[in-house]
Design an enzyme around this catalytic site. Structure first.
Site, PDB file in Angstrom:
ATOM      1  N   ASP A 103      56.142 -10.304  30.552  1.00 57.91           N
ATOM      2  CA  ASP A 103      57.343 -10.953  29.728  1.00 57.91           C
ATOM      3  C   ASP A 103      58.648 -10.103  29.444  1.00 57.91           C
ATOM      4  O   ASP A 103      59.353 -10.390  28.720  1.00 57.91           O
ATOM      5  CB  ASP A 103      56.330 -11.092  28.274  1.00 57.91           C
ATOM      6  CG  ASP A 103      55.908  -9.620  27.643  1.00 57.91           C
ATOM      7  OD1 ASP A 103      54.829  -9.867  27.162  1.00 57.91           O
ATOM      8  OD2 ASP A 103      56.440  -8.562  27.822  1.00 57.91           O
ATOM      9  N   HIS A 118      51.890  -6.654  37.471  1.00 62.12           N
ATOM     10  CA  HIS A 118      51.662  -8.028  37.560  1.00 62.12           C
ATOM     11  C   HIS A 118      53.140  -8.704  37.751  1.00 62.12           C
ATOM     12  O   HIS A 118      52.834 -10.072  37.671  1.00 62.12           O
ATOM     13  CB  HIS A 118      50.616  -8.583  36.645  1.00 62.12           C
ATOM     14  CG  HIS A 118      49.325  -7.876  36.759  1.00 62.12           C
ATOM     15  ND1 HIS A 118      48.697  -7.926  35.675  1.00 62.12           N
ATOM     16  CD2 HIS A 118      48.967  -7.227  37.569  1.00 62.12           C
ATOM     17  CE1 HIS A 118      47.337  -7.224  35.878  1.00 62.12           C
ATOM     18  NE2 HIS A 118      47.738  -6.918  37.122  1.00 62.12           N
TER      19      HIS A 118
HETATM   20  C1  BV8 Z   1      43.446  -8.041  43.607  1.00 64.93           C
HETATM   21  C2  BV8 Z   1      49.911 -12.378  35.940  1.00 64.93           C
HETATM   22  C3  BV8 Z   1      43.079  -7.328  45.348  1.00 64.93           C
HETATM   23  C4  BV8 Z   1      49.678 -13.785  36.212  1.00 64.93           C
HETATM   24  C5  BV8 Z   1      47.551 -11.542  36.013  1.00 64.93           C
HETATM   25  C6  BV8 Z   1      36.737 -12.250  42.575  1.00 64.93           C
HETATM   26  C7  BV8 Z   1      37.482 -12.996  42.948  1.00 64.93           C
HETATM   27  C8  BV8 Z   1      38.810 -12.638  43.219  1.00 64.93           C
HETATM   28  C9  BV8 Z   1      39.408 -11.519  42.735  1.00 64.93           C
HETATM   29  C10 BV8 Z   1      38.465 -10.694  42.150  1.00 64.93           C
HETATM   30  C11 BV8 Z   1      37.158 -11.210  41.683  1.00 64.93           C
HETATM   31  N1  BV8 Z   1      36.517 -10.297  40.934  1.00 64.93           N
HETATM   32  C12 BV8 Z   1      37.545  -9.332  40.773  1.00 64.93           C
HETATM   33  C13 BV8 Z   1      38.519  -9.643  41.210  1.00 64.93           C
HETATM   34  C14 BV8 Z   1      39.818  -8.849  41.145  1.00 64.93           C
HETATM   35  C15 BV8 Z   1      40.760  -9.606  40.157  1.00 64.93           C
HETATM   36  C16 BV8 Z   1      40.040  -9.331  38.938  1.00 64.93           C
HETATM   37  O1  BV8 Z   1      40.197  -8.098  38.236  1.00 64.93           O
HETATM   38  N2  BV8 Z   1      39.474 -10.463  38.313  1.00 64.93           N
HETATM   39  C17 BV8 Z   1      38.847 -10.198  36.781  1.00 64.93           C
HETATM   40  C18 BV8 Z   1      39.397 -11.298  36.008  1.00 64.93           C
HETATM   41  C19 BV8 Z   1      37.378 -10.128  37.116  1.00 64.93           C
HETATM   42  N3  BV8 Z   1      42.045  -9.043  40.339  1.00 64.93           N
HETATM   43  C20 BV8 Z   1      43.034  -9.539  41.021  1.00 64.93           C
HETATM   44  O2  BV8 Z   1      42.859 -10.651  41.650  1.00 64.93           O
HETATM   45  C21 BV8 Z   1      44.207  -8.784  41.282  1.00 64.93           C
HETATM   46  N4  BV8 Z   1      44.252  -8.496  42.772  1.00 64.93           N
HETATM   47  O3  BV8 Z   1      42.308  -7.455  43.190  1.00 64.93           O
HETATM   48  O4  BV8 Z   1      43.915  -8.034  44.635  1.00 64.93           O
HETATM   49  C22 BV8 Z   1      42.903  -7.704  46.894  1.00 64.93           C
HETATM   50  C23 BV8 Z   1      42.484  -6.842  47.791  1.00 64.93           C
HETATM   51  C24 BV8 Z   1      42.279  -7.414  49.099  1.00 64.93           C
HETATM   52  C25 BV8 Z   1      43.002  -8.521  49.459  1.00 64.93           C
HETATM   53  C26 BV8 Z   1      43.600  -9.005  48.385  1.00 64.93           C
HETATM   54  C27 BV8 Z   1      43.688  -9.073  47.144  1.00 64.93           C
HETATM   55  C28 BV8 Z   1      45.266  -9.184  40.661  1.00 64.93           C
HETATM   56  C29 BV8 Z   1      45.129  -9.378  39.251  1.00 64.93           C
HETATM   57  C30 BV8 Z   1      46.347  -9.769  38.363  1.00 64.93           C
HETATM   58  C31 BV8 Z   1      46.127 -11.269  38.037  1.00 64.93           C
HETATM   59  N5  BV8 Z   1      47.422 -11.660  37.249  1.00 64.93           N
HETATM   60  N6  BV8 Z   1      48.721 -12.032  35.195  1.00 64.93           N
HETATM   61  C32 BV8 Z   1      50.071 -14.400  34.804  1.00 64.93           C
HETATM   62  O5  BV8 Z   1      50.313 -13.611  33.647  1.00 64.93           O
HETATM   63  O6  BV8 Z   1      50.484 -15.684  34.644  1.00 64.93           O
HETATM   64  S1  BV8 Z   1      46.282 -11.143  35.153  1.00 64.93           S
HETATM   65  C33 BV8 Z   1      46.306 -11.413  33.325  1.00 64.93           C
HETATM   66  O7  BV8 Z   1      45.287 -10.748  32.711  1.00 64.93           O
HETATM   67  C34 BV8 Z   1      47.536 -10.678  32.713  1.00 64.93           C
HETATM   68  O8  BV8 Z   1      48.548  -9.939  33.577  1.00 64.93           O
HETATM   69  C35 BV8 Z   1      47.133  -9.806  31.764  1.00 64.93           C
HETATM   70  O9  BV8 Z   1      47.953  -8.823  31.471  1.00 64.93           O
HETATM   71  C36 BV8 Z   1      45.983  -9.284  32.553  1.00 64.93           C
HETATM   72  C37 BV8 Z   1      44.984  -8.336  31.751  1.00 64.93           C
HETATM   73  O10 BV8 Z   1      44.655  -9.096  30.514  1.00 64.93           O
HETATM   74  P1  BV8 Z   1      45.220  -8.314  29.036  1.00 64.93           P
HETATM   75  O11 BV8 Z   1      46.454  -7.883  29.351  1.00 64.93           O
HETATM   76  O12 BV8 Z   1      44.191  -7.114  29.003  1.00 64.93           O
HETATM   77  O13 BV8 Z   1      44.977  -9.363  27.993  1.00 64.93           O
HETATM   78  P2  BV8 Z   1      43.815 -10.125  27.394  1.00 64.93           P
HETATM   79  O14 BV8 Z   1      44.207 -11.263  26.838  1.00 64.93           O
HETATM   80  O15 BV8 Z   1      42.679  -9.882  28.304  1.00 64.93           O
HETATM   81  O16 BV8 Z   1      43.213  -8.915  26.104  1.00 64.93           O
HETATM   82  C38 BV8 Z   1      44.339  -8.834  25.247  1.00 64.93           C
HETATM   83  C39 BV8 Z   1      43.655  -7.455  24.530  1.00 64.93           C
HETATM   84  O17 BV8 Z   1      44.540  -7.181  23.334  1.00 64.93           O
HETATM   85  C40 BV8 Z   1      42.346  -7.702  23.732  1.00 64.93           C
HETATM   86  O18 BV8 Z   1      41.713  -6.708  24.026  1.00 64.93           O
HETATM   87  C41 BV8 Z   1      42.777  -7.903  22.370  1.00 64.93           C
HETATM   88  O19 BV8 Z   1      41.815  -7.301  21.626  1.00 64.93           O
HETATM   89  C42 BV8 Z   1      44.155  -7.145  22.171  1.00 64.93           C
HETATM   90  N7  BV8 Z   1      44.983  -7.515  21.003  1.00 64.93           N
HETATM   91  C43 BV8 Z   1      45.010  -8.486  20.462  1.00 64.93           C
HETATM   92  N8  BV8 Z   1      46.100  -8.456  19.348  1.00 64.93           N
HETATM   93  C44 BV8 Z   1      46.553  -7.165  19.623  1.00 64.93           C
HETATM   94  C45 BV8 Z   1      45.862  -6.306  20.459  1.00 64.93           C
HETATM   95  N9  BV8 Z   1      45.881  -5.259  20.847  1.00 64.93           N
HETATM   96  C46 BV8 Z   1      47.026  -4.477  20.138  1.00 64.93           C
HETATM   97  N10 BV8 Z   1      47.663  -5.081  19.111  1.00 64.93           N
HETATM   98  C47 BV8 Z   1      47.590  -6.566  18.946  1.00 64.93           C
HETATM   99  N11 BV8 Z   1      47.952  -6.965  18.073  1.00 64.93           N
END
Ligand code: BV8
Ligand code: ZN
Length: 250
Positions: A103, A118
Site C-alpha cells: 500500500d 511483495h
Molecule cells: C514463494 C501480495 C517460492 C499480493 C501476498 C503451497 C503452494 C504454493 C505456495 C505455497 C504453498 N505453501 C506455502 C507456499 C508459499 C506461499 C505461502 O507462504 N503461502 C501461505 C499462505 C501458506 N508463499 C508464496 O507463494 C510466496 N512465494 O514462496 O515463492 C517459490 C519457490 C520456487 C519457485 C517459485 C516460487 C509469495 C507470497 C506472497 C503472496 N502475496 N500479497 C496482494 O497483496 O494482493 S501475501 C499477503 O499476505 C499480503 O502481502 C500480506 O501482507 C501477506 C501476509 O499477511 P499479513 O500481512 O500477515 O496479513 P494478515 O491479514 O494475515 O494478518 C494481519 C495481522 O494483523 C493479524 O495478525 C491481526 O491480528 C493483526 N492486526 C489487525 N489489526 C491490527 C493488527 N496488528 C496491529 N495493529 C492493528 N490495528
C-alpha cells in the site's frame, strides 16, 4: 502499555532496529487485512485472486479486485503507527522497515529505508513486453487494461502466491534481519513465507524479538516480548520511550 526495563534498554542501545510489518499496521488506516476478523481471505480465495493462474484464468475478476483495492488505498492516509516508524528512523543510526504490504503507506508516512517484499500496488507492468504503467493509466481502462505497445495483458506489480520475491528486496531484508539488534514484528499473522522466516532469522542472529499485535500468532511463543495491542497505539509509545532514552545518550 507497560514498556519493561529490558525493552527500554534495548531501545536505548540498539545499533540497528528492524520494523517488519504486515497488513495489520494499515488496518487503522482503513485498509482491510487478509486474515482474522473482516479479512479478505474470509470471503475470497487467495489462489483465485493473487496468483498468475487465477489472473490468466479470469483477468477481468482479478483486475476488478485490484482496481477496487487501488481506489481504497488511494483514499487512505498513513496512521500513527506508520508515522511513529518514520520518526524512529530519524532517532536511530540504522533503521530498516521491511513490509509485506503493497500500500506504499510507509513511504507516504516518511520512512526512507523500506524493503517492499511483495511489490507495490501503485505500479503495474505488461506481462508480455514488461512496459510499466501508472495507476492513472490502468484505472482509465474499462475491464482488463491492455499494453499500448504490444496489446499484452497488464498486471499489478505485486508478488502473487507461487511467485518469487524481488531478489534485491529479499536479499536486503535478510541482511537487515541478520544484523538487527532489535526486531519488531508488527501486524502480521506470520504465516506467509518466505517473509515469515525473517523474525526467526533475526532471533537466530541475536536480535531481541518483539511482536506487536492485538492477537497472538504462531510467532508469539518465539518472541522475547509480546506487546498485545494495536500498532497505532503501541508504536507511538515505543517511539516516545526511544526518544527519551536517546535524548540522554552522548
Ligand atoms: C514463494 C501480495 C517460492 C499480493 C501476498 C503451497 C503452494 C504454493 C505456495 C505455497 C504453498 N505453501 C506455502 C507456499 C508459499 C506461499 C505461502 O507462504 N503461502 C501461505 C499462505 C501458506 N508463499 C508464496 O507463494 C510466496 N512465494 O514462496 O515463492 C517459490 C519457490 C520456487 C519457485 C517459485 C516460487 C509469495 C507470497 C506472497 C503472496 N502475496 N500479497 C496482494 O497483496 O494482493 S501475501 C499477503 O499476505 C499480503 O502481502 C500480506 O501482507 C501477506 C501476509 O499477511 P499479513 O500481512 O500477515 O496479513 P494478515 O491479514 O494475515 O494478518 C494481519 C495481522 O494483523 C493479524 O495478525 C491481526 O491480528 C493483526 N492486526 C489487525 N489489526 C491490527 C493488527 N496488528 C496491529 N495493529 C492493528 N490495528
Ligand atoms: Zn506490452
Amino acid at each position: 502499555m507497560i514498556i519493561g526495563d529490558r525493552l527500554k534498554r534495548c531501545l536505548a542501545e540498539a545499533r540497528h532496529i528492524v520494523a517488519f510489518t504486515g497488513a495489520g499496521i494499515s488496518a487503522e488506516s482503513g485498509v482491510p487485512t487478509f486474515r482474522g476478523a473482516g479479512g479478505i481471505w474470509n470471503t475470497m480465495r487467495p489462489e483465485e485472486l493473487a496468483s498468475m493462474e487465477g489472473f490468466l484464468r479470469n483477468p477481468r475478476l482479478v483486475w476488478e479486485w485490484y482496481a477496487y483495492r487501488k481506489r481504497v488505498i488511494a483514499e487512505v492516509q498513513p496512521n500513527a503507527g506508520h508515522c511513529a516508524l518514520a520518526r524512529m528512523e530519524k532517532l536511530v543510526p540504522d533503521f530498516s522497515v521491511i513490509t509485506q504490504n503493497i500500500d506504499n503507506l510507509h513511504r507516504r508516512a516518511g520512512s526512507v529505508r523500506v524493503f517492499e517484499l511483495h511489490g507495490n500496488i501503485e505500479r503495474n507492468y505488461c506481462i508480455t513486453c514488461g512496459r510499466r504503467y501508472s495507476n492513472e493509466e490502468v484505472l482509465q481502462a474499462a475491464g482488463v487494461p491492455r499494453c499500448a505497445a504490444c496489446n499484452g495483458n497488464i498486471r499489478p506489480d505485486v508478488v502473487w502466491f507461487g511467485e518469487l520475491l524481488p531478489d534485491d528486496q529479499w536479499e536486503g531484508s535478510v541482511r537487515a534481519s541478520e544484523s538487527a539488534s532489535l526486531f519488531l514484528s508488527i501486524g502480521t499473522s506470520a504465516v506467509v513465507y518466505p517473509a515469515a522466516s525473517l523474525p526467526v532469522i533475526a532471533k537466530a542472529h541475536g536480535a531481541y524479538l518483539v511482536e506487536i499485535n492485538p492477537e497472538p500468532t504462531p510467532l508469539t511463543e518465539r518472541a522475547d516480548e509480546f506487546l498485545q495491542g494495536p500498532a497505532g497505539s503501541v508504536l507511538p509509545e515505543l517511539c516516545d520511550v526511544l526518544y527519551e532514552a536517546r535524548k540522554v545518550l552522548p
